[in-house]
Structures are given as structure tokens and as C-alpha cells.
Scaffold this motif. Sequence first.
Motif, PDB file in Angstrom:
ATOM      1  N   ILE A  14      10.714 -34.612 -58.206  1.00 43.14           N
ATOM      2  CA  ILE A  14      12.165 -34.717 -58.055  1.00 43.14           C
ATOM      3  C   ILE A  14      12.564 -36.021 -57.375  1.00 43.14           C
ATOM      4  O   ILE A  14      13.541 -36.665 -57.757  1.00 43.14           O
ATOM      5  N   GLY A  15      11.807 -36.431 -56.348  1.00 45.74           N
ATOM      6  CA  GLY A  15      12.149 -37.658 -55.629  1.00 45.74           C
ATOM      7  C   GLY A  15      12.088 -38.881 -56.512  1.00 45.74           C
ATOM      8  O   GLY A  15      13.012 -39.715 -56.520  1.00 45.74           O
ATOM      9  N   ALA A  16      11.012 -39.020 -57.276  1.00 39.08           N
ATOM     10  CA  ALA A  16      10.872 -40.178 -58.165  1.00 39.08           C
ATOM     11  C   ALA A  16      11.917 -40.148 -59.270  1.00 39.08           C
ATOM     12  O   ALA A  16      12.489 -41.187 -59.630  1.00 39.08           O
ATOM     13  N   ALA A  17      12.191 -38.963 -59.822  1.00 35.19           N
ATOM     14  CA  ALA A  17      13.197 -38.851 -60.879  1.00 35.19           C
ATOM     15  C   ALA A  17      14.580 -39.212 -60.353  1.00 35.19           C
ATOM     16  O   ALA A  17      15.372 -39.869 -61.050  1.00 35.19           O
ATOM     17  N   THR A  18      14.879 -38.817 -59.110  1.00 31.58           N
ATOM     18  CA  THR A  18      16.165 -39.174 -58.520  1.00 31.58           C
ATOM     19  C   THR A  18      16.258 -40.673 -58.287  1.00 31.58           C
ATOM     20  O   THR A  18      17.314 -41.286 -58.502  1.00 31.58           O
ATOM     21  N   ALA A  19      15.166 -41.287 -57.865  1.00 31.69           N
ATOM     22  CA  ALA A  19      15.155 -42.742 -57.687  1.00 31.69           C
ATOM     23  C   ALA A  19      15.458 -43.448 -59.011  1.00 31.69           C
ATOM     24  O   ALA A  19      16.255 -44.394 -59.060  1.00 31.69           O
ATOM     25  N   ARG A  20      14.831 -42.980 -60.077  1.00 29.14           N
ATOM     26  CA  ARG A  20      15.068 -43.594 -61.392  1.00 29.14           C
ATOM     27  C   ARG A  20      16.528 -43.429 -61.820  1.00 29.14           C
ATOM     28  O   ARG A  20      17.157 -44.370 -62.316  1.00 29.14           O
ATOM     29  N   ALA A  22      19.109 -42.958 -59.896  1.00 33.53           N
ATOM     30  CA  ALA A  22      19.984 -43.734 -59.017  1.00 33.53           C
ATOM     31  C   ALA A  22      20.005 -45.203 -59.416  1.00 33.53           C
ATOM     32  O   ALA A  22      21.072 -45.822 -59.505  1.00 33.53           O
ATOM     33  N   VAL A  23      18.836 -45.767 -59.662  1.00 35.95           N
ATOM     34  CA  VAL A  23      18.772 -47.178 -60.046  1.00 35.95           C
ATOM     35  C   VAL A  23      19.449 -47.391 -61.406  1.00 35.95           C
ATOM     36  O   VAL A  23      20.170 -48.375 -61.619  1.00 35.95           O
ATOM     37  N   LYS A  24      19.250 -46.452 -62.324  1.00 37.72           N
ATOM     38  CA  LYS A  24      19.914 -46.555 -63.627  1.00 37.72           C
ATOM     39  C   LYS A  24      21.431 -46.567 -63.478  1.00 37.72           C
ATOM     40  O   LYS A  24      22.147 -47.227 -64.245  1.00 37.72           O
ATOM     41  N   VAL A 203      21.681 -33.965 -58.504  1.00 33.18           N
ATOM     42  CA  VAL A 203      21.904 -34.801 -57.320  1.00 33.18           C
ATOM     43  C   VAL A 203      22.922 -35.891 -57.627  1.00 33.18           C
ATOM     44  O   VAL A 203      23.866 -36.127 -56.858  1.00 33.18           O
ATOM     45  N   MET A 204      22.762 -36.553 -58.757  1.00 26.98           N
ATOM     46  CA  MET A 204      23.666 -37.634 -59.109  1.00 26.98           C
ATOM     47  C   MET A 204      25.084 -37.124 -59.344  1.00 26.98           C
ATOM     48  O   MET A 204      26.063 -37.796 -58.999  1.00 26.98           O
TER      49      MET A 204
END
Length: 224
Positions: A14-20, A22-24, A203-204
Amino acid sequence: MSKVLFITGASSGIGAATARAAVKAGHKVALLARSEDKLNKLVDELGEDNAFALPCDVTDVEALESAFDAAVTRFDQIDAVFANAGLGATGKGTEEGDIDNFRTMIDVNIFALTVTCKLAIPYLKETKGHLFLTGSRAAHATLPGSVYGATKWFVRGYAENLMAELGEHDIRVTNVNPGMVDTPFFDEEKPDALRPEDVAGAVMFALEQPARVSVPSIQIYPMR
């Protein structure tokens, strides 16, 4: 408007997917996890202008304090903190559970989460920011003897208490409660489970609401 997200448990799932995600969406991310190699690979993927690796054991208070300082030094501010790091059970229930696992789960899922939130608050006061906590469907059910489930019941109650504390400072709090997610959390694939990207999308959604909107809790479950 670009924001800076501080994400624990960011090396996978979940953390890595949220980072991706967010950056997108045009945001910046400070990424915390114990696995430096995985964090560095994620930074390579997302770009050094967008992502910053902060290898850290979230149960180490001094290391966590240093990570917050480093993130602000790098990006000038923190607009959202995602207290996402968590650990599951190695045995079923209490009788069949492992005592060392109990201790580690409580350290990560409760102690480290509360310290992350405490350290986040001064930064989020400055930005009128957003605090996310990873809960679980386990906090909306009774799982016989489950110590893991009990840690997530703590998160549920704590998130509500934080809302009462932080609302006057215009800090939003969102408790994200996924059902089963197909992540490295499990030893085998879960084809009917949620994907990390599904939770990242939730989250987004909450993050991108206008300041007048609070999303205190999100339940996101697999269809099956």
C-alpha cells in the motif's frame, strides 16, 4: 497544488502504491521503510526530484525524528503523513499466537503509529495538513482471539480521538480500513483480494478533497 507526503511502510504494498499515485498526481513523497534497497529502487522509478528515501525502523524514535527533519530539509514542508507501517500475525488467535510476534506487532501497529502521529502534528499544524492511518476491516469485526485485530481496533479508536484533538487546528484525519489486500503481507497470492493500487486510490480521494471536506474513515473491501 503540489503536496509533500510522508509515508511509512513505503517500500512495498500500500505504501509504495500510494507513493506512485501521489507522484503521478504531481506530489512529492518522503519514503520510510527498513529496506533501503527497495526504497532506492522506488526512488529510481519515481525520480529523485519527486521522491526521497529515508531508511528507518519506525519503532526507533530517534530515527523517526531524524526522518521527519530530513524530509522537511529536503522538501521544505510536510502536507500529509501516512502512518501506514504495520505487521501481521504469525499465528491464529491468542492461544496459537507467538509471544514475540505479539510484542513486535504492538510495537509497530500501536507504539510506532502513535509516535509517528505525535511527531507529525507540529509539521501538519503549519500546513493545515492531513494525517492518514492504516486501519483494517479487522477493526470492524470480531476475530476470535486476534491480537492483530485488536491492534487495528486501537487504530480505529485512536483515529477518532485524533480527530477530536486536531480539528481545531484544521488538520484532517482519515482512517483507511482495507479488507484483504494482495501484498507481501501474505505468503501466497490472494487473487480475489484488493490490490494495493485500490487502497492508494482511496487515500488520494481523501487527500484531494477541498479543505472544507473531512473524510474521517474509508472502508474499502473486496467484492468477494
